[in-house]
Design a protein around this motif. Structure first.
Motif, PDB file in Angstrom:
ATOM      1  N   GLY A  49       0.781  -1.230   0.000  1.00  0.00           N
ATOM      2  CA  GLY A  49       0.000   0.000   0.000  1.00  0.00           C
ATOM      3  C   GLY A  49       0.812   1.278   0.000  1.00  0.00           C
ATOM      4  O   GLY A  49       0.273   2.352   0.268  1.00  0.00           O
ATOM      5  N   GLU A  50       2.109   1.202  -0.279  1.00  0.00           N
ATOM      6  CA  GLU A  50       2.933   2.403  -0.196  1.00  0.00           C
ATOM      7  C   GLU A  50       3.120   3.096  -1.530  1.00  0.00           C
ATOM      8  O   GLU A  50       3.378   4.287  -1.577  1.00  0.00           O
ATOM      9  N   GLY A 137      -0.337   9.356  -2.657  1.00  0.00           N
ATOM     10  CA  GLY A 137      -0.209   7.915  -2.470  1.00  0.00           C
ATOM     11  C   GLY A 137       0.360   7.199  -3.684  1.00  0.00           C
ATOM     12  O   GLY A 137       0.389   5.975  -3.719  1.00  0.00           O
TER      13      GLY A 137
ATOM     14  N   THR B  29      -6.065  -2.957   5.261  1.00  0.00           N
ATOM     15  CA  THR B  29      -4.765  -2.290   5.097  1.00  0.00           C
ATOM     16  C   THR B  29      -3.700  -2.812   6.067  1.00  0.00           C
ATOM     17  O   THR B  29      -2.513  -2.607   5.836  1.00  0.00           O
ATOM     18  N   ASP B  30      -4.098  -3.473   7.138  1.00  0.00           N
ATOM     19  CA  ASP B  30      -3.124  -4.153   8.007  1.00  0.00           C
ATOM     20  C   ASP B  30      -2.997  -5.625   7.601  1.00  0.00           C
ATOM     21  O   ASP B  30      -1.902  -6.114   7.344  1.00  0.00           O
ATOM     22  N   GLY B  97      -1.413   6.857   6.318  1.00  0.00           N
ATOM     23  CA  GLY B  97      -1.084   6.393   4.970  1.00  0.00           C
ATOM     24  C   GLY B  97      -1.302   7.436   3.894  1.00  0.00           C
ATOM     25  O   GLY B  97      -0.921   8.592   4.024  1.00  0.00           O
ATOM     26  N   SER B  98      -1.945   7.004   2.805  1.00  0.00           N
ATOM     27  CA  SER B  98      -2.212   7.842   1.637  1.00  0.00           C
ATOM     28  C   SER B  98      -3.724   7.927   1.437  1.00  0.00           C
ATOM     29  O   SER B  98      -4.473   7.251   2.139  1.00  0.00           O
ATOM     30  N   ILE B 101      -5.139   4.509   1.148  1.00  0.00           N
ATOM     31  CA  ILE B 101      -5.228   3.788   2.429  1.00  0.00           C
ATOM     32  C   ILE B 101      -6.422   4.308   3.224  1.00  0.00           C
ATOM     33  O   ILE B 101      -7.185   3.535   3.805  1.00  0.00           O
ATOM     34  N   ARG B 102      -6.597   5.630   3.244  1.00  0.00           N
ATOM     35  CA  ARG B 102      -7.653   6.207   4.078  1.00  0.00           C
ATOM     36  C   ARG B 102      -9.044   5.890   3.528  1.00  0.00           C
ATOM     37  O   ARG B 102     -10.013   5.893   4.282  1.00  0.00           O
ATOM     38  N   MET B 185       3.017   9.124   4.288  1.00  0.00           N
ATOM     39  CA  MET B 185       3.043   7.664   4.268  1.00  0.00           C
ATOM     40  C   MET B 185       3.994   7.080   5.303  1.00  0.00           C
ATOM     41  O   MET B 185       4.826   6.250   4.992  1.00  0.00           O
TER      42      MET B 185
END
Lengths: 163, 283
Positions: A49-50, A137, B29-30, B97-98, B101-102, B185
């Motif tokens: 997810g990075e 992102g 996301t985890d 995050g980004s 992610i959110r 991030m």
């Protein structure tokens, strides 16, 4: 309640029902798109997810497909880079990336195109700050982002003019 | 491996009752990072992001509380109308995050994972949030401070689902700050939240990434409360400095792959000082 079996489940990708066969149920949506459905546009790099290169829309929300459990996305509408425009006819965002020179190696481009479509859907005339924030992102290691931001601004201007 | 995708709370609880060892997946996301990396196997997964009862939120102006369904995303929390009700939580949400992610990550997932570095958690601690847990047997509510018992360890039992987080809507300043190796991030190396409740005259300080759980700082809070002028939003610089020292003493950081204990102890004091000066901008 739906319980996808180990043999097959069906995803809705780019408006079509796509059967997923012989898949392990723990596979990410990114893996299923590329390796099971042959949709190679979404790119895989970090798988955590990075980097944003696997960005797709799931029920209209921009997400990293590497962080979506594919078997859990049954019944959701998935749009990938292959679905933003008909084959051979680039979307306005894709064309603007070409025109602005926002593509170098191209690896990050599908993710950035998806993020740009998502951004302009919600905010048709974004400020530069907003563009930087909404594309934060998506990592590009070639361009330094200047031309990517220019491409987004070109689309916003062109769409305003077309109204 | 089995994957269940319930679309109602009743079905979700039934799935968990039948698979008490199931891994609950919200935004993913985890969990997906661990599955992709092969660091974790899950025999059964219950996906809860399609349960409508979990995805709603409600502001009750009479009790002055905000009830956030566990499936509310950080993208929702960082924007109005939720953001102006809990600006500190919105500030924390902005650092998760980004945008991608959110859009996926949920408040319930953050609380369920319960990493000491979870960005929402110091704010929930400082707000004295309540965690609502539901199972086939019924509903119970647990203060966040007792819900988190260790790094990624919680009071959630088998068959239980986090259904909601309830926080008070507070008059006064609240905020969150974190440090990491860069601005975007990043997982917090150290983090802090401050809530200055001007109606009650209380100051709450909570720390993340500097202990096995989110830590509150009773001594620093008491010192700040004793000297703060809530009406004038005034706190003397020497009081702020002493609070920073008390915060450092309250921290219990370790050396790990992300940073050192010494740096974390220093940084968390700086963060708390910054937040106190924002809460009380006048000297």
């Amino acid at each position: 309640m739906s319980e996808p079996s180990n043999l097959v489940y069906t995803l809705h990708v780019n408006g079509h029902a796509s059967d997923v066969r012989d898949a392990w149920l723990g596979e990410s949506l990114l893996y299923v798109l590329r390796e099971r459905l042959g949709l190679m546009g979404s790119k895989g790099a970090c798988e955590q997810g990075e980097c944003g290169s696997c960005s797709v829309l799931v029920d209209g929300e921009l997400v990293c497909s590497c962080l979506v459990l594919a078997a859990g996305a049954v019944g959701q509408q998935i749009i990938t880079i292959e679905g933003v425009a008909p084959a051979g006819a680039p979307s306005d965002v894709q064309q603007a990336f070409v025109d602005a020179g926002a593509v170098q190696c191209g690896f990050c481009t599908p993710g950035l195109i998806m993020a740009t479509h998502s951004l302009l859907e919600r905010s048709p005339e974004p400020t530069e700050y907003e563009i930087r924030e909404e594309l934060s992102g998506n990592i590009c290691r070639c361009t330094g982002y200047g031309r990517i931001i220019e491409a987004v601004q070109r689309v916003a201007v062109a769409r305003r003019g077309a109204q | 491996m089995s994957v269940l995708v319930p679309t109602s709370l009743v079905d979700a609880l039934q799935a968990l009752a039948e698979h008490p060892d199931a891994t609950v997946l919200a935004g993913g996301t985890d969990l997906m990072v661990e599955l992709n990396g092969g660091h974790r196997r899950a025999s059964s997964v219950v996906v809860v992001n399609r349960v409508p009862e979990l995805c709603t939120w409600r502001h009750d102006p009479v009790s002055r509380t905000l009830r956030l369904g566990a499936g509310v995303t950080y993208a929702q929390i960082e924007r109005d109308p939720i953001a102006s009700l809990v600006p500190g939580l919105a500030e924390a949400a902005r650092t998760v995050g980004s945008p991608q992610i959110r859009h996926a990550a949920t408040i319930g997932g953050n609380v369920g994972t319960c990493s000491p570095a979870g960005d929402g958690l110091p704010v929930l601690s400082a707000l004295n949030a309540e965690v609502e847990l539901v199972s086939a047997e019924g509903v119970r509510s647990v203060p966040f401070s007792s819900f988190m018992v260790g790094p990624k360890r919680t009071l959630r039992g088998p068959g239980e689902l986090i259904s909601a987080i309830t926080v008070p809507v507070v008059d006064g300043w609240q905020g969150y700050a974190k440090v990491g190796v860069r601005n975007a991030m990043v997982i917090a190396t150290a983090s802090a939240a401050v809530v200055a409740d001007s109606r009650r005259g209380t100051v709450a300080i909570a720390l993340g990434s500097v202990g096995p759980t989110i830590l509150r700082c009773p001594e620093a809070e008491a010192h700040a409360m004793e000297h703060a002028d809530f009406g004038e939003r005034r706190l003397a610089p020497e009081v702020v400095s002493h609070c920073c020292e008390l915060v450092r003493l309250a921290s219990r950081p370790i050396d790990d792959h992300r940073s050192t204990a010494a740096y974390r102890r220093h940084a968390v004091g700086v963060l708390a000082g910054r937040l106190l000066r924002r809460a009380f901008p006048n000297e």
